[in-house]
Design a protein around this motif. Structure first.
Motif, PDB file in Angstrom:
ATOM      1  N   ASN A 242       0.836  -1.202   0.000  1.00 46.99           N
ATOM      2  CA  ASN A 242       0.000   0.000   0.000  1.00 46.99           C
ATOM      3  C   ASN A 242       0.875   1.259   0.000  1.00 46.99           C
ATOM      4  O   ASN A 242       1.751   1.421   0.833  1.00 46.99           O
ATOM      5  N   GLY A 243       0.622   2.132  -0.985  1.00 44.46           N
ATOM      6  CA  GLY A 243       1.358   3.391  -1.018  1.00 44.46           C
ATOM      7  C   GLY A 243       2.721   3.331  -1.669  1.00 44.46           C
ATOM      8  O   GLY A 243       3.506   4.275  -1.545  1.00 44.46           O
ATOM      9  N   CYS A 244       3.027   2.240  -2.375  1.00 39.46           N
ATOM     10  CA  CYS A 244       4.289   2.169  -3.125  1.00 39.46           C
ATOM     11  C   CYS A 244       4.079   2.909  -4.440  1.00 39.46           C
ATOM     12  O   CYS A 244       3.779   2.307  -5.480  1.00 39.46           O
ATOM     13  N   THR A 245       4.237   4.194  -4.405  1.00 46.81           N
ATOM     14  CA  THR A 245       3.780   5.065  -5.491  1.00 46.81           C
ATOM     15  C   THR A 245       4.615   4.985  -6.765  1.00 46.81           C
ATOM     16  O   THR A 245       4.196   5.492  -7.805  1.00 46.81           O
ATOM     17  N   LYS A 246       5.784   4.352  -6.714  1.00 46.77           N
ATOM     18  CA  LYS A 246       6.586   4.182  -7.928  1.00 46.77           C
ATOM     19  C   LYS A 246       6.592   2.740  -8.423  1.00 46.77           C
ATOM     20  O   LYS A 246       7.241   2.430  -9.430  1.00 46.77           O
ATOM     21  N   LEU A 247       5.876   1.871  -7.734  1.00 45.18           N
ATOM     22  CA  LEU A 247       5.837   0.465  -8.128  1.00 45.18           C
ATOM     23  C   LEU A 247       5.126   0.321  -9.464  1.00 45.18           C
ATOM     24  O   LEU A 247       3.944   0.630  -9.591  1.00 45.18           O
ATOM     25  N   ASP A 258      -1.615 -21.879 -11.350  1.00 47.72           N
ATOM     26  CA  ASP A 258      -2.718 -20.955 -11.619  1.00 47.72           C
ATOM     27  C   ASP A 258      -3.773 -21.075 -10.529  1.00 47.72           C
ATOM     28  O   ASP A 258      -4.115 -22.182 -10.093  1.00 47.72           O
ATOM     29  N   GLY A 259      -4.278 -19.920 -10.088  1.00 51.65           N
ATOM     30  CA  GLY A 259      -5.306 -19.905  -9.052  1.00 51.65           C
ATOM     31  C   GLY A 259      -4.816 -20.376  -7.697  1.00 51.65           C
ATOM     32  O   GLY A 259      -5.549 -21.024  -6.943  1.00 51.65           O
ATOM     33  N   SER A 260      -3.564 -20.034  -7.347  1.00 46.74           N
ATOM     34  CA  SER A 260      -2.996 -20.521  -6.079  1.00 46.74           C
ATOM     35  C   SER A 260      -2.647 -19.417  -5.096  1.00 46.74           C
ATOM     36  O   SER A 260      -2.351 -19.696  -3.930  1.00 46.74           O
ATOM     37  N   ILE A 261      -2.698 -18.159  -5.524  1.00 43.26           N
ATOM     38  CA  ILE A 261      -2.173 -17.070  -4.702  1.00 43.26           C
ATOM     39  C   ILE A 261      -3.299 -16.214  -4.127  1.00 43.26           C
ATOM     40  O   ILE A 261      -4.213 -15.804  -4.847  1.00 43.26           O
ATOM     41  N   VAL A 262      -3.213 -15.949  -2.841  1.00 37.55           N
ATOM     42  CA  VAL A 262      -4.186 -15.107  -2.139  1.00 37.55           C
ATOM     43  C   VAL A 262      -3.602 -13.712  -1.973  1.00 37.55           C
ATOM     44  O   VAL A 262      -2.498 -13.556  -1.444  1.00 37.55           O
ATOM     45  N   VAL A 263      -4.341 -12.723  -2.436  1.00 39.81           N
ATOM     46  CA  VAL A 263      -3.937 -11.322  -2.287  1.00 39.81           C
ATOM     47  C   VAL A 263      -5.002 -10.631  -1.437  1.00 39.81           C
ATOM     48  O   VAL A 263      -6.151 -10.504  -1.845  1.00 39.81           O
ATOM     49  N   LYS A 264      -4.616 -10.207  -0.252  1.00 37.18           N
ATOM     50  CA  LYS A 264      -5.569  -9.659   0.715  1.00 37.18           C
ATOM     51  C   LYS A 264      -5.922  -8.192   0.402  1.00 37.18           C
ATOM     52  O   LYS A 264      -5.329  -7.565  -0.472  1.00 37.18           O
ATOM     53  N   GLU A 265      -6.875  -7.673   1.182  1.00 35.93           N
ATOM     54  CA  GLU A 265      -7.417  -6.342   0.944  1.00 35.93           C
ATOM     55  C   GLU A 265      -6.338  -5.254   0.998  1.00 35.93           C
ATOM     56  O   GLU A 265      -5.408  -5.309   1.801  1.00 35.93           O
ATOM     57  N   ASN A 266      -6.478  -4.303   0.100  1.00 32.74           N
ATOM     58  CA  ASN A 266      -5.600  -3.124   0.030  1.00 32.74           C
ATOM     59  C   ASN A 266      -4.138  -3.456  -0.248  1.00 32.74           C
ATOM     60  O   ASN A 266      -3.263  -2.602  -0.053  1.00 32.74           O
ATOM     61  N   PHE A 268      -2.249  -3.716  -2.804  1.00 29.37           N
ATOM     62  CA  PHE A 268      -1.541  -2.842  -3.733  1.00 29.37           C
ATOM     63  C   PHE A 268      -2.259  -1.500  -3.897  1.00 29.37           C
ATOM     64  O   PHE A 268      -2.063  -0.811  -4.898  1.00 29.37           O
ATOM     65  N   LYS A 269      -3.014  -1.138  -2.917  1.00 34.25           N
ATOM     66  CA  LYS A 269      -3.761   0.112  -2.980  1.00 34.25           C
ATOM     67  C   LYS A 269      -2.801   1.302  -3.082  1.00 34.25           C
ATOM     68  O   LYS A 269      -1.781   1.362  -2.401  1.00 34.25           O
ATOM     69  N   GLY A 270      -3.157   2.237  -3.950  1.00 34.94           N
ATOM     70  CA  GLY A 270      -2.348   3.448  -4.081  1.00 34.94           C
ATOM     71  C   GLY A 270      -1.092   3.287  -4.899  1.00 34.94           C
ATOM     72  O   GLY A 270      -0.280   4.227  -4.982  1.00 34.94           O
ATOM     73  N   CYS A 271      -0.901   2.111  -5.514  1.00 32.73           N
ATOM     74  CA  CYS A 271       0.276   1.904  -6.362  1.00 32.73           C
ATOM     75  C   CYS A 271      -0.042   2.454  -7.756  1.00 32.73           C
ATOM     76  O   CYS A 271      -0.269   1.711  -8.722  1.00 32.73           O
ATOM     77  N   SER A 272      -0.048   3.748  -7.862  1.00 30.08           N
ATOM     78  CA  SER A 272      -0.597   4.443  -9.033  1.00 30.08           C
ATOM     79  C   SER A 272       0.211   4.260 -10.310  1.00 30.08           C
ATOM     80  O   SER A 272      -0.273   4.538 -11.405  1.00 30.08           O
ATOM     81  N   LYS A 273       1.447   3.760 -10.207  1.00 32.17           N
ATOM     82  CA  LYS A 273       2.288   3.606 -11.393  1.00 32.17           C
ATOM     83  C   LYS A 273       2.238   2.194 -11.992  1.00 32.17           C
ATOM     84  O   LYS A 273       2.900   1.930 -13.011  1.00 32.17           O
ATOM     85  N   VAL A 274       1.481   1.290 -11.379  1.00 29.76           N
ATOM     86  CA  VAL A 274       1.474  -0.093 -11.874  1.00 29.76           C
ATOM     87  C   VAL A 274       0.992  -0.144 -13.323  1.00 29.76           C
ATOM     88  O   VAL A 274      -0.100   0.310 -13.649  1.00 29.76           O
ATOM     89  N   SER A 275       1.838  -0.711 -14.175  1.00 25.10           N
ATOM     90  CA  SER A 275       1.485  -0.865 -15.593  1.00 25.10           C
ATOM     91  C   SER A 275       1.355  -2.339 -15.974  1.00 25.10           C
ATOM     92  O   SER A 275       0.766  -2.663 -17.005  1.00 25.10           O
ATOM     93  N   TYR A 276       1.937  -3.215 -15.159  1.00 27.67           N
ATOM     94  CA  TYR A 276       1.788  -4.644 -15.403  1.00 27.67           C
ATOM     95  C   TYR A 276       1.682  -5.386 -14.080  1.00 27.67           C
ATOM     96  O   TYR A 276       2.499  -5.204 -13.173  1.00 27.67           O
ATOM     97  N   LEU A 298      -8.887 -12.482  -4.199  1.00 26.49           N
ATOM     98  CA  LEU A 298      -8.529 -11.074  -4.315  1.00 26.49           C
ATOM     99  C   LEU A 298      -9.361 -10.279  -3.320  1.00 26.49           C
ATOM    100  O   LEU A 298     -10.583 -10.214  -3.430  1.00 26.49           O
ATOM    101  N   GLY A 299      -8.706  -9.694  -2.315  1.00 25.64           N
ATOM    102  CA  GLY A 299      -9.409  -8.953  -1.293  1.00 25.64           C
ATOM    103  C   GLY A 299      -9.931  -7.619  -1.768  1.00 25.64           C
ATOM    104  O   GLY A 299      -9.546  -7.117  -2.844  1.00 25.64           O
ATOM    105  N   ALA A 300     -10.789  -7.015  -0.967  1.00 22.83           N
ATOM    106  CA  ALA A 300     -11.383  -5.728  -1.317  1.00 22.83           C
ATOM    107  C   ALA A 300     -10.317  -4.672  -1.566  1.00 22.83           C
ATOM    108  O   ALA A 300      -9.381  -4.517  -0.763  1.00 22.83           O
ATOM    109  N   LYS A 301     -10.431  -3.974  -2.670  1.00 19.04           N
ATOM    110  CA  LYS A 301      -9.526  -2.885  -3.062  1.00 19.04           C
ATOM    111  C   LYS A 301      -8.063  -3.304  -3.133  1.00 19.04           C
ATOM    112  O   LYS A 301      -7.159  -2.476  -3.036  1.00 19.04           O
ATOM    113  N   ALA A 302      -7.848  -4.606  -3.310  1.00 18.93           N
ATOM    114  CA  ALA A 302      -6.469  -5.102  -3.381  1.00 18.93           C
ATOM    115  C   ALA A 302      -5.714  -4.476  -4.548  1.00 18.93           C
ATOM    116  O   ALA A 302      -4.508  -4.216  -4.451  1.00 18.93           O
TER     117      ALA A 302
END
Length: 306
Positions: A242-247, A258-266, A268-276, A298-302
């Motif tokens: 959360n908040g890694c603004t250059k990620l 495939d289909g094995s990874i759990v990503v909890k809420e928020n 990657f929230k705020g990672c505004s530079k994510v392109s991939y 995939l958690g809420a707002k992840a």
């Protein structure tokens, strides 16, 4: 008879003296005048207590030295590398079980640090409530990157505020530091807040063996531009990045099921530079791409990149 008894007593005392010397023997370096790594054994525990720079040596593989000596279960003492100006890379092996506060304080040239865990020991929680009754796994600075470098200011140190729960601590990381690599034993979880606020780190390498990224582990690491998660990672806890603004790039190993990874809420929230975001590929696609085939939950707002 008395003469024989006296001889026996002399032999016993000599053996006791020899044993005492062995118990406290070091590797021949006195830590002041001789070069290289100094360690000694006290009460069956080896401690690395000093490193003195060697001409032409800028990479120190501690594991190679310990392996040659047949040594395991090692502690790195507080200030062991204090003031070193020659080493650019230090590789700490998995045979090291404790790193005391400020072990890598005031290093003048350190660029790459490889560690088997983040903080004092590998015993730390990845999320709140994991082991609520385990006092030695509490949330504090001893479970963060700050622990390695200490809180004393020095000329080559960069002031970094590491946040953990309701508290924070200001440490001084080498301004030369470029990359931290976590090369852990199988099953290791990067602790809560481990790199939270480490805004001078541009690269963190996570090697296979790490199974989870803890809550808020990288939150606020604003210089982090990419993260590759190995096939062993199965959980990314809430607010992890959360908040890694250059990620810009987040990749999961192609070997992950495939289909094995759990990503909890928020997470990657705020990672505004994510392109991939998706499976690691040789050539990144153009534009903003989110590939979820590796994701089980995939958690809420992840992925609320914002």
């Amino acid at each position: 008879m008395r003469k024989i008894f006296n001889i026996l007593i002399t032999i016993v005392l000599a053996l006791v003296s020899a044993f005492t010397l062995v118990a406290c023997v070091d590797n021949g370096n006195d830590g002041n005048t001789k070069k290289g790594l100094s360690y000694k054994k006290i009460d069956d525990v080896y401690t690395i207590y000093k490193y003195v720079g060697e001409e032409g040596v800028d990479t120190l593989d501690i594991g190679a030295i310990l392996s040659e000596a047949g040594i395991t279960d090692v502690t790195i003492k507080k200030g062991a590398f204090d003031g070193n100006a020659t080493l650019k890379t230090v590789i700490v092996p998995q045979t090291v079980t404790e790193i005391q506060a400020g072990a890598f304080r005031n290093m003048q040239s350190l660029e790459n640090l490889v560690v088997p865990f983040v903080g004092r020991t590998a015993n730390a929680d990845a999320y709140y409530g994991e082991t609520a009754k385990a006092a030695n796994k509490a949330v504090d600075s001893a479970r963060t990157i700050a622990h390695f470098f200490g809180t004393d200011d020095y000329d080559m140190g960069k002031s970094v505020t590491i946040n953990y729960g309701a508290g924070s601590t200001t440490c001084y990381m080498p301004s030369t530091l470029k990359t931290v690599t976590v090369k852990a034993k199988d099953g290791y979880k990067i602790p809560m807040h481990a790199f939270n606020g480490a805004n001078n780190l541009k690269s963190v390498v996570i090697e296979n063996g790490v199974v989870a990224i803890g809550e808020s582990a990288f939150s606020g690491a604003t210089e982090l531009k990419a993260i590759d998660l190995p096939k062993s990672v199965v959980t990314v806890y809430k607010d992890a990045f959360n908040g890694c603004t250059k990620l810009a790039v987040v990749t999961f190993s192609a070997e992950s099921t495939d289909g094995s990874i759990v990503v909890k809420e928020n997470a990657f929230k705020g990672c505004s530079k994510v392109s991939y975001f998706g499976t690691k590929v040789e050539t990144l696609p153009e534009g903003n791409v989110v590939d979820l085939k590796k994701i089980k939950e995939l958690g809420a707002k992840a992925l609320d990149f914002g």
